[in-house]
Write a protein that holds these residues in place. Structure first.
Motif, PDB file in Angstrom:
ATOM      1  N   ALA A 195     -11.845   0.319  -3.329  1.00  0.00           N
ATOM      2  CA  ALA A 195     -11.928   0.474  -1.878  1.00  0.00           C
ATOM      3  C   ALA A 195     -11.131  -0.667  -1.254  1.00  0.00           C
ATOM      4  O   ALA A 195     -11.056  -1.764  -1.817  1.00  0.00           O
ATOM      5  CB  ALA A 195     -13.370   0.423  -1.398  1.00  0.00           C
ATOM      6  N   HIS A 196     -10.568  -0.389  -0.111  1.00  0.00           N
ATOM      7  CA  HIS A 196      -9.743  -1.386   0.585  1.00  0.00           C
ATOM      8  C   HIS A 196     -10.155  -1.397   2.050  1.00  0.00           C
ATOM      9  O   HIS A 196      -9.438  -0.875   2.905  1.00  0.00           O
ATOM     10  CB  HIS A 196      -8.261  -1.052   0.425  1.00  0.00           C
ATOM     11  N   ILE A 240      -7.654  -7.919   7.675  1.00  0.00           N
ATOM     12  CA  ILE A 240      -8.983  -8.442   7.984  1.00  0.00           C
ATOM     13  C   ILE A 240     -10.047  -7.489   7.443  1.00  0.00           C
ATOM     14  O   ILE A 240     -10.011  -6.290   7.718  1.00  0.00           O
ATOM     15  CB  ILE A 240      -9.171  -8.617   9.510  1.00  0.00           C
ATOM     16  N   LEU A 241     -10.997  -8.030   6.688  1.00  0.00           N
ATOM     17  CA  LEU A 241     -12.101  -7.242   6.154  1.00  0.00           C
ATOM     18  C   LEU A 241     -12.920  -6.654   7.294  1.00  0.00           C
ATOM     19  O   LEU A 241     -13.305  -7.371   8.230  1.00  0.00           O
ATOM     20  CB  LEU A 241     -12.998  -8.114   5.272  1.00  0.00           C
ATOM     21  N   GLN A 242     -13.192  -5.389   7.245  1.00  0.00           N
ATOM     22  CA  GLN A 242     -13.952  -4.701   8.273  1.00  0.00           C
ATOM     23  C   GLN A 242     -15.399  -4.530   7.816  1.00  0.00           C
ATOM     24  O   GLN A 242     -15.818  -3.473   7.355  1.00  0.00           O
ATOM     25  CB  GLN A 242     -13.314  -3.344   8.590  1.00  0.00           C
ATOM     26  N   ALA A 243     -16.180  -5.604   7.929  1.00  0.00           N
ATOM     27  CA  ALA A 243     -17.568  -5.620   7.468  1.00  0.00           C
ATOM     28  C   ALA A 243     -18.418  -4.589   8.201  1.00  0.00           C
ATOM     29  O   ALA A 243     -19.327  -4.002   7.619  1.00  0.00           O
ATOM     30  CB  ALA A 243     -18.165  -7.008   7.624  1.00  0.00           C
ATOM     31  N   ASP A 290     -17.538  -1.656   9.115  1.00  0.00           N
ATOM     32  CA  ASP A 290     -17.308  -0.373   8.454  1.00  0.00           C
ATOM     33  C   ASP A 290     -18.150  -0.261   7.191  1.00  0.00           C
ATOM     34  O   ASP A 290     -18.690   0.792   6.882  1.00  0.00           O
ATOM     35  CB  ASP A 290     -15.835  -0.191   8.106  1.00  0.00           C
ATOM     36  N   LEU A 291     -18.283  -1.359   6.451  1.00  0.00           N
ATOM     37  CA  LEU A 291     -19.106  -1.340   5.241  1.00  0.00           C
ATOM     38  C   LEU A 291     -20.565  -1.057   5.582  1.00  0.00           C
ATOM     39  O   LEU A 291     -21.238  -0.286   4.897  1.00  0.00           O
ATOM     40  CB  LEU A 291     -19.001  -2.664   4.488  1.00  0.00           C
ATOM     41  N   LYS A 292     -21.049  -1.651   6.652  1.00  0.00           N
ATOM     42  CA  LYS A 292     -22.435  -1.420   7.058  1.00  0.00           C
ATOM     43  C   LYS A 292     -22.646   0.045   7.432  1.00  0.00           C
ATOM     44  O   LYS A 292     -23.669   0.633   7.114  1.00  0.00           O
ATOM     45  CB  LYS A 292     -22.811  -2.335   8.223  1.00  0.00           C
ATOM     46  N   ALA A 293     -21.667   0.657   8.067  1.00  0.00           N
ATOM     47  CA  ALA A 293     -21.779   2.073   8.444  1.00  0.00           C
ATOM     48  C   ALA A 293     -21.797   2.949   7.207  1.00  0.00           C
ATOM     49  O   ALA A 293     -22.526   3.946   7.155  1.00  0.00           O
ATOM     50  CB  ALA A 293     -20.624   2.463   9.358  1.00  0.00           C
ATOM     51  N   TRP A 294     -21.038   2.601   6.166  1.00  0.00           N
ATOM     52  CA  TRP A 294     -20.996   3.405   4.944  1.00  0.00           C
ATOM     53  C   TRP A 294     -22.300   3.350   4.180  1.00  0.00           C
ATOM     54  O   TRP A 294     -22.596   4.216   3.385  1.00  0.00           O
ATOM     55  CB  TRP A 294     -19.867   2.922   4.038  1.00  0.00           C
ATOM     56  N   GLN A 295     -23.086   2.300   4.395  1.00  0.00           N
ATOM     57  CA  GLN A 295     -24.320   2.127   3.636  1.00  0.00           C
ATOM     58  C   GLN A 295     -25.420   3.068   4.116  1.00  0.00           C
ATOM     59  O   GLN A 295     -26.414   3.232   3.447  1.00  0.00           O
ATOM     60  CB  GLN A 295     -24.799   0.674   3.733  1.00  0.00           C
ATOM     61  N   ARG A 296     -25.246   3.677   5.254  1.00  0.00           N
ATOM     62  CA  ARG A 296     -26.283   4.577   5.790  1.00  0.00           C
ATOM     63  C   ARG A 296     -26.338   5.860   5.043  1.00  0.00           C
ATOM     64  O   ARG A 296     -25.471   6.357   4.475  1.00  0.00           O
ATOM     65  CB  ARG A 296     -26.005   4.851   7.259  1.00  0.00           C
TER      66      ARG A 296
END
Length: 90
Positions: A71-72, A79-82, A84-90
């Motif tokens: 994943a990128h 810049i890391l889009q943290a 977006d990661l939180k949204a994927w965890q749902r």
């Protein structure tokens, strides 16, 4: 391509995934094929589970996926889009 030919083609190109909690598959390659199938209202495809990371916490899961370059989650400026990661965890 007729339905039989399409099914045969899809069998020959399994979509690589990583297994996460709750039996969720995350596509790590062939995402253009997956998108094309989805856009064509084709809901079934063949997947190849590359790794089972379902035992990891959300944070450790994303650390492992990013470390392996599966994943990128970076924007056009690197810049890391943290969020977006939180949204994927749902």
């Amino acid at each position: 391509m007729n339905a039989k030919g399409l099914k045969q083609f899809i069998k020959t190109v399994p979509i690589p995934t990583v297994l996460a909690k709750h039996d969720r598959h995350f596509v790590i390659d062939h995402h253009h094929l997956a998108r094309a199938l989805s856009d064509s209202a084709i809901r079934d495809a063949f997947a190849e589970v590359v790794a089972d990371l379902s035992g990891l916490s959300d944070g450790k899961f994303w650390d492992a996926v990013i470390e392996r370059r599966w994943a990128h989650p970076y924007d056009e400026h690197g810049i890391l889009q943290a969020n977006d990661l939180k949204a994927w965890q749902r």
